[in-house]
Design a protein around this motif. Sequence first.
Motif, PDB file in Angstrom:
ATOM      1  N   TRP A  17     -24.508 -42.508  -0.192  1.00 22.83           N
ATOM      2  CA  TRP A  17     -24.975 -43.587   1.045  1.00 22.83           C
ATOM      3  C   TRP A  17     -25.471 -44.922   0.284  1.00 22.83           C
ATOM      4  O   TRP A  17     -26.084 -45.050  -0.806  1.00 22.83           O
ATOM      5  CB  TRP A  17     -26.062 -42.998   1.767  1.00 22.83           C
ATOM      6  N   ARG A  18     -24.717 -45.915   0.794  1.00 25.83           N
ATOM      7  CA  ARG A  18     -24.949 -47.279   0.297  1.00 25.83           C
ATOM      8  C   ARG A  18     -25.920 -48.128   1.241  1.00 25.83           C
ATOM      9  O   ARG A  18     -25.384 -48.608   2.187  1.00 25.83           O
ATOM     10  CB  ARG A  18     -23.529 -48.085   0.068  1.00 25.83           C
ATOM     11  N   VAL A  19     -27.432 -47.912   0.807  1.00 20.51           N
ATOM     12  CA  VAL A  19     -28.163 -48.299   1.747  1.00 20.51           C
ATOM     13  C   VAL A  19     -28.187 -49.888   1.896  1.00 20.51           C
ATOM     14  O   VAL A  19     -28.294 -50.291   3.020  1.00 20.51           O
ATOM     15  CB  VAL A  19     -29.736 -48.266   1.199  1.00 20.51           C
ATOM     16  N   GLU A  20     -27.687 -50.690   0.904  1.00 21.39           N
ATOM     17  CA  GLU A  20     -27.581 -52.173   1.211  1.00 21.39           C
ATOM     18  C   GLU A  20     -26.283 -52.447   1.999  1.00 21.39           C
ATOM     19  O   GLU A  20     -26.725 -53.531   2.811  1.00 21.39           O
ATOM     20  CB  GLU A  20     -27.667 -53.001  -0.085  1.00 21.39           C
ATOM     21  N   GLU A  21     -25.550 -51.744   2.056  1.00 25.68           N
ATOM     22  CA  GLU A  21     -24.284 -52.003   3.002  1.00 25.68           C
ATOM     23  C   GLU A  21     -23.988 -51.179   4.393  1.00 25.68           C
ATOM     24  O   GLU A  21     -23.352 -51.426   5.113  1.00 25.68           O
ATOM     25  CB  GLU A  21     -23.052 -51.633   2.136  1.00 25.68           C
ATOM     26  N   GLY A  22     -25.203 -50.122   4.480  1.00 28.23           N
ATOM     27  CA  GLY A  22     -25.357 -49.416   5.495  1.00 28.23           C
ATOM     28  C   GLY A  22     -24.061 -48.581   5.856  1.00 28.23           C
ATOM     29  O   GLY A  22     -23.680 -48.196   7.059  1.00 28.23           O
ATOM     30  N   TYR A  47     -34.624 -45.917  11.539  1.00 27.13           N
ATOM     31  CA  TYR A  47     -33.854 -46.469  10.681  1.00 27.13           C
ATOM     32  C   TYR A  47     -32.685 -45.343  10.246  1.00 27.13           C
ATOM     33  O   TYR A  47     -33.328 -44.110   9.885  1.00 27.13           O
ATOM     34  CB  TYR A  47     -34.601 -46.951   9.366  1.00 27.13           C
ATOM     35  N   ALA A  49     -29.983 -43.752   8.116  1.00 23.92           N
ATOM     36  CA  ALA A  49     -29.437 -43.525   6.968  1.00 23.92           C
ATOM     37  C   ALA A  49     -29.531 -42.335   6.581  1.00 23.92           C
ATOM     38  O   ALA A  49     -30.025 -41.487   7.342  1.00 23.92           O
ATOM     39  CB  ALA A  49     -30.326 -44.595   6.005  1.00 23.92           C
TER      40      ALA A  49
END
Length: 77
Positions: A17-22, A47, A49
């Motif tokens: 999971w790429r938090v910064e990119e969603g 949120y 994620a």
Amino acid sequence: MTDDRRTGTTTGSTREWRVEEGWGVVDSPDTPGGCWVHFSQIEMAGYRALAPGQVVRLEWEAPGQDGYDFRAVTVVP
């Protein structure tokens, strides 16, 4: 005109999971090579994620997105 899209529902495990990119990838036997997931497809409050290793139920379609053969339509953690 015919629609060549394939769809299905399955259970899978979050690979990354790429938090910064969603976005991230969920692996399942029905989506070999991974299923691309965008945060907007996750059905949860707050949120949205996923965490690596998290098991989810997902509805998918093909063709996929961003180099993946499959993309999520809905994801339920």
